[in-house]
Design a protein around this motif. Structure first.
Motif, PDB file in Angstrom:
ATOM      1  N   LEU A  26      -8.081  -3.944   2.546  1.00  0.00           N
ATOM      2  CA  LEU A  26      -8.094  -3.978   1.079  1.00  0.00           C
ATOM      3  C   LEU A  26      -6.653  -3.950   0.599  1.00  0.00           C
ATOM      4  O   LEU A  26      -5.784  -3.414   1.294  1.00  0.00           O
ATOM      5  N   PRO A  27      -6.397  -4.490  -0.589  1.00  0.00           N
ATOM      6  CA  PRO A  27      -5.058  -4.303  -1.168  1.00  0.00           C
ATOM      7  C   PRO A  27      -4.826  -2.829  -1.514  1.00  0.00           C
ATOM      8  O   PRO A  27      -5.784  -2.071  -1.682  1.00  0.00           O
ATOM      9  N   ASP A  28      -3.560  -2.451  -1.616  1.00  0.00           N
ATOM     10  CA  ASP A  28      -3.205  -1.051  -1.877  1.00  0.00           C
ATOM     11  C   ASP A  28      -3.969  -0.450  -3.056  1.00  0.00           C
ATOM     12  O   ASP A  28      -4.461   0.673  -2.976  1.00  0.00           O
ATOM     13  N   SER A  29      -4.065  -1.206  -4.161  1.00  0.00           N
ATOM     14  CA  SER A  29      -4.660  -0.646  -5.376  1.00  0.00           C
ATOM     15  C   SER A  29      -6.122  -0.252  -5.129  1.00  0.00           C
ATOM     16  O   SER A  29      -6.582   0.797  -5.600  1.00  0.00           O
ATOM     17  N   GLU A  30      -6.839  -1.070  -4.360  1.00  0.00           N
ATOM     18  CA  GLU A  30      -8.254  -0.766  -4.094  1.00  0.00           C
ATOM     19  C   GLU A  30      -8.399   0.356  -3.073  1.00  0.00           C
ATOM     20  O   GLU A  30      -9.296   1.203  -3.178  1.00  0.00           O
TER      21      GLU A  30
ATOM     22  N   ALA B  76       3.199   8.683   7.900  1.00  0.00           N
ATOM     23  CA  ALA B  76       4.063   7.505   8.057  1.00  0.00           C
ATOM     24  C   ALA B  76       5.170   7.460   7.013  1.00  0.00           C
ATOM     25  O   ALA B  76       6.086   6.654   7.107  1.00  0.00           O
ATOM     26  N   ASP B  77       5.080   8.328   6.023  1.00  0.00           N
ATOM     27  CA  ASP B  77       6.055   8.320   4.934  1.00  0.00           C
ATOM     28  C   ASP B  77       7.231   9.246   5.271  1.00  0.00           C
ATOM     29  O   ASP B  77       7.032  10.443   5.511  1.00  0.00           O
ATOM     30  N   SER B  78       8.431   8.683   5.272  1.00  0.00           N
ATOM     31  CA  SER B  78       9.596   9.470   5.707  1.00  0.00           C
ATOM     32  C   SER B  78       9.818  10.701   4.842  1.00  0.00           C
ATOM     33  O   SER B  78      10.139  11.779   5.360  1.00  0.00           O
ATOM     34  N   GLY B  79       9.671  10.532   3.515  1.00  0.00           N
ATOM     35  CA  GLY B  79       9.889  11.663   2.613  1.00  0.00           C
ATOM     36  C   GLY B  79       8.901  12.781   2.919  1.00  0.00           C
ATOM     37  O   GLY B  79       9.271  13.958   3.023  1.00  0.00           O
ATOM     38  N   HIS B  80       7.647  12.417   3.080  1.00  0.00           N
ATOM     39  CA  HIS B  80       6.611  13.416   3.372  1.00  0.00           C
ATOM     40  C   HIS B  80       6.830  14.025   4.760  1.00  0.00           C
ATOM     41  O   HIS B  80       6.658  15.230   4.948  1.00  0.00           O
TER      42      HIS B  80
ATOM     43  N   MET C 220     -11.615  -0.295   9.022  1.00  0.00           N
ATOM     44  CA  MET C 220     -10.359  -1.040   9.209  1.00  0.00           C
ATOM     45  C   MET C 220     -10.059  -1.311  10.675  1.00  0.00           C
ATOM     46  O   MET C 220      -9.388  -2.287  11.004  1.00  0.00           O
ATOM     47  N   PHE C 221     -10.520  -0.392  11.542  1.00  0.00           N
ATOM     48  CA  PHE C 221     -10.240  -0.508  12.975  1.00  0.00           C
ATOM     49  C   PHE C 221     -11.560  -0.383  13.744  1.00  0.00           C
ATOM     50  O   PHE C 221     -11.813   0.640  14.387  1.00  0.00           O
TER      51      PHE C 221
ATOM     52  N   ARG D 147      -1.289   1.527   6.643  1.00  0.00           N
ATOM     53  CA  ARG D 147      -0.418   0.354   6.857  1.00  0.00           C
ATOM     54  C   ARG D 147       0.346   0.490   8.180  1.00  0.00           C
ATOM     55  O   ARG D 147       0.495  -0.480   8.918  1.00  0.00           O
ATOM     56  N   PHE D 148       0.827   1.692   8.446  1.00  0.00           N
ATOM     57  CA  PHE D 148       1.531   1.896   9.722  1.00  0.00           C
ATOM     58  C   PHE D 148       0.595   1.627  10.897  1.00  0.00           C
ATOM     59  O   PHE D 148       0.965   0.960  11.875  1.00  0.00           O
ATOM     60  N   MET D 149      -0.622   2.101  10.790  1.00  0.00           N
ATOM     61  CA  MET D 149      -1.556   1.912  11.912  1.00  0.00           C
ATOM     62  C   MET D 149      -1.960   0.444  12.053  1.00  0.00           C
ATOM     63  O   MET D 149      -2.252  -0.021  13.156  1.00  0.00           O
TER      64      MET D 149
END
Ligand code: 5AD
Ligand code: FES
Length: 355
Positions: free
Chosen positions: A19-23, A167-171, A264-265, A220-222
């Protein structure tokens, strides 16, 4: 752009696997159609894996750790953790009793314990490989140089679990001290894959500061990594960590993310984790019904189990291996599935990059 969640979006995820990010954000943020989502995830797992649930015998062989992750009960700075190590002989005994109970995969997990040098790990892996040539050997011992990973592989290990955590560097920086880096963790995962391991990534749900956008980044990373195994469980508070005052992750959100992961997987091996069984008495059963297809009963000697406490109130710490095995078998059956005792390799589509 804000999108309202609809059944159509979930049906499209089931059909297209993305799905796109927004969905995706809308789906993460609303439980309105969880019933439909879980049914579709279960259908998807049955298409590929039928009603089979794979068991992995977990051997927690050391709770020493050189790292200091803020969420984890066996972090270096937890002075009240009673530390233990298993000898090679004790590990072999755990595996032998597991073999007798039908396990054909062993997961060797520990903190990042420098006592187990590459030579020691290779010695243990080689002994297990020789004793159980028909079994898969999975390591879950943290971040190492590529050459170390290669040495373990050559000694006979074939799978490796290393959750990317976020996957988020800040987090990532909010969950770990500055000595740890998200780039190194991702480097490890790609190295492991390149060497030829079946690789497990994954993350916790509800760690302090986690946003829905962070979770989208995890997916997205996966999608980039295409891991064989995906471990997702709720964050659980541990009283002797910097996150002692933080609430547990959300159980419904964890189930929702597991179901999204299955859609997704479709090929993935997805465990119904111990943390899921800890946050809710029927958590693992519900996880199976939302797309999970693996359970990991504990094979560690009972006298050490309580000491491997990543979070408070962890379940399965009082049971003998045989009890844990039969308890889980009954739970899997009650949920409508069947424990199988083969090696349980991943089932990717031939020729497809993981769909
Ligand atoms: N709550 C839930 N899961 C945890 N882990 C570590 N600490 C906790 C906690 N407090 C998970 C991490 C790690 C895996 C072995 O256990 O994701 O990768
Ligand atoms: Fe371990 Fe029930 S699953 S005791």
């Amino acid at each position: 752009m804000n999108v309202n969640l609809s059944e159509k979006i979930i049906l499209r995820l089931a059909e297209e696997g993305d799905l796109p990010d927004s969905e995706l954000l809308a789906l993460i943020g609303s439980g309105e159609f969880d019933g439909l989502l879980f049914r579709l995830a279960d259908l998807k797992r049955r298409e590929r894996y039928g009603d089979e649930v794979f068991v992995r015998g977990l051997i927690e062989f050391s709770n020493y750790c050189r790292n200091d992750c803020y969420y984890c009960g066996i972090r270096r700075s937890n002075g009240s953790a009673e530390r233990y190590r298993l000898t090679k002989e004790e590990i072999m005994e755990c595996a032998a009793s597991g073999y007798g109970l039908g396990y054909r995969t062993f997961v060797l997990q520990s903190g990042e314990d420098p006592y187990y040098t590459d030579d020691r790990i290779c010695e243990i892996v080689a002994a297990l490989r020789a004793a159980h040539p028909d079994c898969a050997i999975t390591l879950s011992i943290g971040e190492k140089p590529k050459e170390s990973y290669r040495a373990y592989f050559e000694a006979g290990a074939n799978r490796y679990l290393l959750r990317h955590e976020t996957a988020d560097s800040g987090h990532y920086g909010k969950l770990h001290p500055a000595s740890m880096s998200p780039d190194n963790r991702k480097r490890c995962l790609f190295d492991l894959k390149e060497i030829g391991y079946q690789v497990g990534a994954g993350f916790m749900v509800g760690t302090p500061g986690q946003t829905a956008e962070n979770l989208v980044s995890d997916f997205r990373f996966m999608q980039e990594l295409r891991p064989d195994m995906i471990g997702i469980g709720p964050f659980m508070t541990h009283s002797q960590t910097p996150f002692a005052g933080c609430p547990n992750g959300s159980f419904p959100l964890t189930l929702r993310l597991l179901a999204v992961t299955r859609l997704m997987f479709p090929y993935a091996l997805i465990p119904a984790t111990t943390a899921l069984g800890t946050i809710h008495p029927l958590g693992r059963e519900q996880g199976l019904k939302a797309g999970c297809n693996v359970v990991m009963p504990n094979l560690s000697p009972v006298r050490f189990r309580k000491k491997y406490e990543l979070y408070d109130n962890k379940i399965c710490t009082g049971e003998e291996s045989a009890e844990c095995r039969s308890c889980l078998e009954a739970r899997v059956a009650a949920a409508g599935y069947r424990v199988v005792t083969d090696v349980g390799d991943v089932r990717r589509d031939p020729g497809a990059a993981g769909r």
